[in-house]
Design a protein around this motif. Sequence first.
Motif: not given
Length: 567
Positions: A503-531
């Motif tokens: 589920f985490a993998e799917k959510v991160i993949q889904y969130g990548n579509r907003y990575r370039t447009r939202n700095q705060e989202l990018r930071s959260s996704l980076d932390q999620a990928e590290q975890a």
Amino acid sequence: MKYGVEIVIVAIVFLLIVFAVGYIYRKRYYKEIDRLEARKLELMHRPVIEELGSVKRLNMTGETEKLFEGWRKSWDDIVTVKLPNIDEMLFDAEEYTDKYRFNKAKETHEKIEALAEDIEEQINIILEEVSELVGSEEKNRTEMEQILGQYQHLKKSLLAHRHTYGIAAERLDELLNSAAEKIASYEELTKQGDYLIARELVLTLSNELIQLKEKMEKIPDLLTECQTVIPAQKNDLADGYREMLQQGFILEHLQLEKELQKINTQLEAYKEFLKNAEVDEVENGLEEMKDKIELFYDMLEKEVYEKHYVVKENEKISYILDQLKEVNSEIAAETDTVKNSYQLLNNDLDIPYTLEKGLDEMIKRYELLNAKISEETSAYSLLSEELKGIEKQISVMKDEQNEFTERLQSLRKDELDARESLKSLQKQINEIIRMVQKSRMPGLPSDFESLYDQAEEQIEDVYKSLNEKPLNMSSVQKYLTDARDTVDHLHTRTVEHIENAHFAEKVIQYGNRYRTRNQELRSSLDQAEQAFRNYEYKSALEQAATAVEAVEPGALKRIEELLDEDK
């Protein structure tokens, strides 16, 4: 002059008030005088003369004459003395009222009232006594007709069926003669005018004839019971008793000969009672006697039944005891065999010895019973009780043997079940490994590795405990329970890690579509990928889900729907 007129006016008003008050009081006292006069007239016209006239149709002799004279004198005293006194006092009361002497008038009224009460009480006594006398004569006449009819009926019954009354006939004659004498006394008392005394005699005579009728109804049957029925039952009982003695029955404990002698004595006493026409004690005594005879019949019958029981069951007991001995030997041998393979508790090891000891005691008890049966010196009812006690012990021992045998057999079954359960646990561990491999997770958290190692160690403990000799099944069951709990927990955690990672993998993949447009989202996704790379899948899922939901509310639900479609 002015004051004089006022005084005259006040005096006139006062006199008018006094006159008015006096008038009212006089009117009230005159009314009371009229009431007392009416009561006097009422007393004077009470029907005393008429009631005394009804007495004259009776025999005016003896008691009746004396009573009549007394009533007549009392009434004469009322008419000639007491009522005239009331007239004089009424005249005085009227005179006192005319002269406004109200206190004297009131005192006279009270005297008149008291005298009137006395006269009324005296009249009531006369009327009640007259009514009692006349009523007694009427009741006596009516009831004596019934008494005479009952007397004649009883007398005819005694004459016609004298043989059925046997030894009681003479006493019944005496009782009937006594009743005849009372009837003659009644007639004499009536001729003498002693109606009240005759009334008492009628009541006594009525009660005596009722009792006599009950006696005459019961005596024939009671005589038959005393002279025929019970003696026949007693003789049959004695014959049966003697016959059983000849057949070898031991019946001393029944004390039957002594009881039969008591019955003979009681029957003689009851015959004497019946001779005197006394039935109550005989009636109750015969019922008890019949119950006692019936009880002895039951006890003799029980001895016969118990003899059949003892003879029949005694043949089986020896065979059953031999069977128990064989089973005890088998149990002892089985216990020796089992204890080489399994660890038994001290209590279990003692059971074969306990069973053998109990059987020895039972055999001794049976041998003693068998000796008593052979000697033929004990009642079969007592032997039967002893035999039933042995049979009860046999039943208890059979249950104990079966229970222990099943316990020994269950050890092998428990071992087989434990080995099957161990295979199942190992199969479940292999299934968990395949699930992890199939999930393609980058790795597993450290707690999973620790839990997996614990499950493997506990399964190994079960293997070791099953290979011990002798086998301790209590220890095996404990190790097996611990291993089963750990493997179940490991399976649950494995499924949880796989689902979280996917589920985490799917959510991160889904969130990548907003990575370039939202700095705060990018930071959260980076932390999620590290975890995720650190195998912290639950934390990765929480961080990624929170970030994506903030940007696109409802995204998680759509991701879940996509995952369900992929399954």
